[in-house]
Enzyme design. Sequence first.
Site, PDB file in Angstrom:
ATOM      1  CB  CYS A  22      -0.910  -0.204   1.184  1.00  0.00           C
ATOM      2  SG  CYS A  22      -2.425  -1.154   1.063  1.00  0.00           S
ATOM      3  CG  ASP A  56     -12.346   1.583   4.084  1.00  0.00           C
ATOM      4  OD1 ASP A  56     -11.276   1.587   3.945  1.00  0.00           O
ATOM      5  OD2 ASP A  56     -12.984   1.680   4.979  1.00  0.00           O
ATOM      6  CG  HIS A 145      -8.084  -8.551 -17.551  1.00  0.00           C
ATOM      7  ND1 HIS A 145      -8.459  -9.178 -18.733  1.00  0.00           N
ATOM      8  CD2 HIS A 145      -7.241  -7.432 -17.385  1.00  0.00           C
ATOM      9  CE1 HIS A 145      -8.093  -8.459 -19.514  1.00  0.00           C
ATOM     10  NE2 HIS A 145      -7.326  -7.416 -19.016  1.00  0.00           N
ATOM     11  CG  ASP A 232      -9.259  -1.191   5.396  1.00  0.00           C
ATOM     12  OD1 ASP A 232      -9.360   0.137   5.076  1.00  0.00           O
ATOM     13  OD2 ASP A 232      -8.891  -2.055   4.844  1.00  0.00           O
TER      14      ASP A 232
END
Length: 356
Positions: A22, A56, A145, A232
């Site tokens: 992240c 989120d 994908h 979160d």
Amino acid sequence: MKAPERPAGEPRLTTLSHGGGCGCKIAPGVLAQILKGAAATPVPAELLVGVETADDAAVYRLNDEQALVATTDFFMPIVDDPYDFGRIAATNAISDVYAMGGRPIMALALVGMPIDVLSTATIGRILEGGASVARAAGIPIAGGHTIDSVEAIYGLVALGLVHPKRVRRNADARPGDVLVLGKPLGVGVMSAALKKDRLGDGGYAQMIASTTQLNTPGPDLAAIDGVHAITDVTGFGLAGHALEVARGSGGQVRLDWARVPLLPGVRDLALQGLVTGASGRNWAGYDADVALPEGFDAADRALLTDPQTSGGLLVSCAPSVLDEVIAVFRRHGFDAAAAVGEVRAGTGDGARLVVG
């Protein structure tokens, strides 16, 4: 930390990433500028949660008893072990369903891999890691994908269901609420240490245990009437996501830094300068909205803004249900969960987040 075995000549996964986990997120200030010019689209009444509060996940009402939770998350490797990378990325993506109070029902895989650099065996292990987490969450990965990419990218589209009355947004905290953090901070610092071969086996095990722990308390927390908001903590760090809670409530969040749980050893690593570039970008994006105490150490500021990959839930609840909230976390195996602050009415002094 011993590097995982890999085919001869194949590079470490983290060397293929300009930023891992992240920490890859676009800095909050830059993101705000990008989205400012985005064209508005019609919003149907059934869309309970959209882009308005940077929540989120999106939530769409299907009927009086069910709403669909839809989210996606993907990033470049934060670790070199392909199986662990897949596990972390999948856990992180599914977390957004739990953060809305929902239960996941299925996922789709998003896969971008440099097929002329990584072996099919390595790519397969990444997908196996993600599938193992989906099994733990009780859902199938029903499709997806794939593309040939310069950097290795993996993640999921995660779908879930929630009762419309149990949707928990990040914007519904109330003055007087207590803030509870479900996981300790420090994943970004640990990832920085790992990249420089300065994270021991024990530290690596702690990092993997944290980043692969599914945020399963979400639905049980949303069932408690006194729980008003859930989000979160991920790429913008605790400060960034606490600011989202503060802005949504129209008030101010006060954090008691001494009560914020940290992963073992991460403050020492931060003191050694093992921090991510993303923590600095985060601070530059929202420092005007944060008041720090005099003498607040640079290492602590780096942890306050540390990008968390697959971080913990941040819960805003009435003081009367605090014990119940902590009990839910404990029941799901989140032993470090702790009350870390409170929500107050706005003071008009400009600071949305005050750290003490």
